[in-house]
Design a protein around this motif. Structure first.
Motif, PDB file in Angstrom:
ATOM      1  N   LEU A  66     -19.177 -43.785 101.137  1.00 16.57           N
ATOM      2  CA  LEU A  66     -18.607 -42.495 100.745  1.00 16.57           C
ATOM      3  C   LEU A  66     -19.070 -42.084  99.353  1.00 16.57           C
ATOM      4  O   LEU A  66     -19.367 -40.924  99.099  1.00 16.57           O
ATOM      5  CB  LEU A  66     -17.080 -42.566 100.772  1.00 16.57           C
ATOM      6  CG  LEU A  66     -16.414 -42.823 102.137  1.00 16.57           C
ATOM      7  CD1 LEU A  66     -14.895 -42.759 101.990  1.00 16.57           C
ATOM      8  CD2 LEU A  66     -16.892 -41.799 103.166  1.00 16.57           C
ATOM      9  N   VAL A  88     -17.603 -47.017  97.296  1.00 16.15           N
ATOM     10  CA  VAL A  88     -16.480 -46.905  98.233  1.00 16.15           C
ATOM     11  C   VAL A  88     -17.061 -46.729  99.623  1.00 16.15           C
ATOM     12  O   VAL A  88     -17.893 -45.841  99.852  1.00 16.15           O
ATOM     13  CB  VAL A  88     -15.565 -45.713  97.882  1.00 16.15           C
ATOM     14  CG1 VAL A  88     -14.445 -45.582  98.921  1.00 16.15           C
ATOM     15  CG2 VAL A  88     -14.991 -45.886  96.478  1.00 16.15           C
ATOM     16  N   ALA A  90     -16.112 -46.719 104.031  1.00 16.21           N
ATOM     17  CA  ALA A  90     -14.987 -46.401 104.919  1.00 16.21           C
ATOM     18  C   ALA A  90     -15.334 -46.719 106.361  1.00 16.21           C
ATOM     19  O   ALA A  90     -16.470 -46.526 106.811  1.00 16.21           O
ATOM     20  CB  ALA A  90     -14.624 -44.923 104.791  1.00 16.21           C
ATOM     21  N   GLU A  95     -10.443 -47.633 103.723  1.00 20.29           N
ATOM     22  CA  GLU A  95     -11.477 -47.624 102.697  1.00 20.29           C
ATOM     23  C   GLU A  95     -11.495 -48.973 101.981  1.00 20.29           C
ATOM     24  O   GLU A  95     -10.498 -49.692 101.941  1.00 20.29           O
ATOM     25  CB  GLU A  95     -11.214 -46.506 101.670  1.00 20.29           C
ATOM     26  CG  GLU A  95     -11.420 -45.117 102.229  1.00 20.29           C
ATOM     27  CD  GLU A  95     -11.318 -44.044 101.161  1.00 20.29           C
ATOM     28  OE1 GLU A  95     -11.083 -44.420  99.972  1.00 20.29           O
ATOM     29  OE2 GLU A  95     -11.475 -42.857 101.479  1.00 20.29           O
TER      30      GLU A  95
END
Length: 730
Positions: A66, A88, A90, A95
């Motif tokens: 992300l 990050v 997901a 997450e």
């Protein structure tokens, strides 16, 4: 599509990526590429549920990136700027934070450019918590190449097309794991002439796969069973080809002629034995008998003599040299440093007495001479040594690399003794042996750094190996202790008190420093290391005021070094502040204590060698290892291991476990290519032993390998590769 062969150019499967792969790993052919084995496997059936994470649990997830943000921070240890990439990722429902730490900017920039928002991949690592978020630190990463979509569907399709066990390959900043997976997969599909170096009888006897099947299963296993079977086959293959190279070398040596050196009754050896003021240990007698038997044979001896510090290797070597002199030949002893060469010359002439004064006033009848030749020998001394060696007047010639010079000639060189063999390369040893002319000399290689049995079989398999494990009587125990300056700074004061106490008892001490000059550049973490030129005056004016303190290091003039060592040996110096020039060969029985400053800067075997300089005269020895290393570091663990035992063989295993085979076999000298890929000389002893026995049987039945052309080709490649040098130089 054109036929792809095992020896086809790498570009035939890697295309435009070939130059990057070749630069990164040194591979030039398809066969090289197929020997690039996975570093780790991810089980597709065991993807982790991010809703049930546990701290310290190992998880593997398929996810989409992300965001990725690079930050800088100050490294606490070095004080330098370092880099942190916070990513990050997901899945459908959760997450997860990934954090990558890098010290170098170009690596951090490479990582940031490859982990782009929108990319998909597999991320695997240990779970932690940071700022109330789940996190993986430096996770292993397998990105899916060229997946350009906004969701996870296509990534999942790509995931479904992967084998049951996803392979993660050793990668670099320019070649990613998924790129290697693609080109290796293409090679597996197209190459048909995969060589089978293992003879069918060997393969059958040990229940091994074909090489083609093993390569398929190591790169594309459907189960752990297939993966392990493939690794076992390829590991045995590595061991077998290596042992075949060594078996052939031994067979070739055994066929070469050499002049038998049988000695004479009542000669120098017999007279030397009669004068020995001590009895040889059982080990010394047994090893000497093996060596004398080798010397009397019609083929060149090629033997490794290893033994603990102070086990009496020099006496064994001297007896061998005297046997050769009694047979009309000469012996050359090659030492790595001038201090050691001078020490050998001094101790050997002392042990021989008038037997080393041939042709001189007071020399015994039928005696010989012992010459010394080093790089700094004066012109007159050099001329004399060269003449004595060339004329045969000197039966024993001791020297450093100076012995290798072209103008050094021998009348009849019958034995080459190489001390501390790991300091010399194969070319240097061969240059000295070549001075024997048409006849091959006998060769005795010595080391005081004990070698585990499996290392000896892998590295020195073409040498007969003898071991002296028993210490002569009169050797006192050595107590070793770590002085951790970060937690116990006052202990250093007590260390200097112990030095003073030993001197007051009439004994002497060593203080060892890693540096000569205080102006030498600081270490990587900015710490100034102890130096001889700074420590000696500080001790003489401070903690050891009133004692006779002197310096010794390699930059001193040879005459000055020799004078200092003589003065120390004669008890005219109380404390010798030195570098590692005293590491080997220095024998001062009155020295009972050693303080090693910045001890974490020395290797395990080096510390063991240094420690062996005390406790040699029947008095208990003490070795204090002073360090600034932090608690919990591998450096401190290494020192604790040294302090815990004086067993050199146990310490050699500790050393190898920390350094791994790459350093021992020379991989560090050749970039990213390693001498061994799957085989560990510590962990796979059974395979090495079995491969050695099988190789000896095959070579015994077919010395030229004419019946095994693919094995012969594998042996040829290994013999011509850098790894052949590893086997010689390690």
């Amino acid at each position: 599509m054109p036929t792809i062969r095992w020896d086809s150019k790498l570009a035939s499967v890697a295309g435009k990526q070939a130059p990057r792969i070749e630069k990164a790993f040194g591979y030039t052919t398809v066969g090289d590429l197929l020997r690039h084995y996975p570093r780790r496997y991810v089980d597709k059936g065991k993807l982790s549920d991010l809703g049930r994470l546990v701290v310290d649990e190992h998880v593997t997830v398929i996810a989409q990136v992300l965001s990725a943000e690079q930050r800088t921070y100050s490294d606490r240890r070095t004080g330098r700027q370092a880099y942190r990439l916070e990513v990050v990722v997901a899945t459908d429902d959760h997450e997860l934070m990934l954090t990558f730490f890098d010290k170098k900017k170009h690596i951090a920039d490479w990582r940031r450019s490859n982990i782009e928002p929108g990319a998909h991949g597999v991320f695997s690592g240990k779970v932690g918590r940071f700022r109330n978020r789940w996190q993986l630190t430096n996770p292993q990463t397998q990105l899916f190449g060229d997946e350009q979509d906004d969701g996870l569907d296509r990534a999942r399709d790509s995931w479904e097309r992967q084998p049951s066990l996803l392979t993660l390959y050793p990668a670099t900043a320019t070649v990613q794991s998924w790129q290697l997976q693609r080109v290796i997969g293409l090679a597996l599909d197209l190459v048909e002439d995969i060589p089978e170096p293992l003879p069918p009888s060997v393969r059958l006897a040990h229940g091994l796969l074909s090489s083609a099947q093993a390569l398929q299963w190591i790169h594309r296993p459907d189960s752990r069973v297939e993966q392990e079977a493939a690794e076992r086959t390829l590991r045995f293959e590595e061991a077998f080809v290596t042992q075949t190279v060594l078996a052939r070398r031994r067979a070739e040596l055994a066929r070469l002629p050499a002049q038998a050196r049988s000695g004479v009754a009542g000669g120098l050896l017999d007279r030397f034995d009669e004068r020995l003021p001590f009895a040889l240990t059982a080990g010394q007698r047994d090893v000497s008998e093996d060596i004398l038997t080798d010397l009397a044979g019609g083929h060149p001896m090629h033997r490794l003599l290893q033994g603990e510090v102070g086990s009496g290797k020099t006496v064994v070597a001297l007896r061998a040299m005297l046997r050769v002199v009694d047979s009309g030949g000469q012996a050359a002893l090659l030492a790595p440093t001038e201090v050691l060469a001078q020490q050998h010359h001094r101790s050997i002439t002392t042990m021989l007495g008038d037997l080393a004064a041939g042709g001189m006033l007071g020399g015994a009848e039928g005696s010989t001479q012992v010459a010394l030749l080093t790089g700094s020998s004066g012109a007159a001394a050099r001329r004399s040594a060269l003449l004595d060696a060339a004329s045969g007047v000197a039966g024993i010639v001791i020297g450093t690399h100076a012995l290798l010079e072209e103008q050094v000639q021998f009348a009849d060189l019958g034995l080459v003794v190489v001390d501390e063999q790991h300091r010399f390369g194969v070319e240097q040893r061969a240059a000295l042996a070549a001075k024997a002319g048409e006849s091959r000399p006998h060769v005795l290689v010595m080391t005081a750094t004990p070698i585990p049995r499996t290392v000896a079989m892998t590295v020195f398999g073409d040498l007969e190996t003898s071991t002296l494990a028993e210490l002569p009587s009169g050797r006192a125990p050595i107590q070793s202790s770590v002085v951790p300056m970060r937690t116990q700074p006052t202990w250093l004061d007590r260390a200097w008190e112990r030095v003073r106490e030993e001197v007051e008892k009439g004994h002497q001490a060593y203080v060892v420093c890693p540096r000569v000059d205080p102006e030498e550049k600081a270490s990587e973490n900015g710490v100034r290391l102890a130096s001889v030129e700074q420590v000696a005056p500080l001790l003489a004016e401070g903690a050891l005021a009133g004692l006779r303190v002197e310096s010794l290091h390699g930059r001193m003039a040879p005459d000055r070094k020799d004078a200092v060592m003589r003065a120390f040996a004669e008890g005219e110096i109380d404390v010798l502040v030195a570098t590692t020039v005293i590491e080997v060969g220095v024998d001062v029985g009155n020295a009972t204590v050693m303080v090693v400053l910045d001890a974490d800067r020395f290797g395990v075997s080096q510390l063991h060698q240094l420690r062996g300089r005390v406790g040699r005269g029947g008095h208990p020895g003490l070795c204090l290892l002073v360090t600034q290393a932090e608690q919990g570091t591998s450096a401190l663990a290494r020192l604790d291991a040294v302090a815990a035992t004086t067993d050199g063989f146990e310490l050699s295993r500790v050393d190898l476990e920390q350094r791994r085979e790459g350093d021992v076999l020379g991989a560090a000298q050749s970039g990213s290519r390693s001498g061994l890929r799957l085989l560990s000389v510590l962990e796979h002893e059974d395979e090495i032993v079995a491969a050695r026995e099988a190789a000896l049987e095959v070579v015994g039945a077919d010395p030229t390998l004419s019946q095994h052309p693919e094995l012969a080709e594998a042996v040829r490649r290994l013999d011509e590769s850098e790894q052949a040098d590893y086997l010689e130089k390690a």
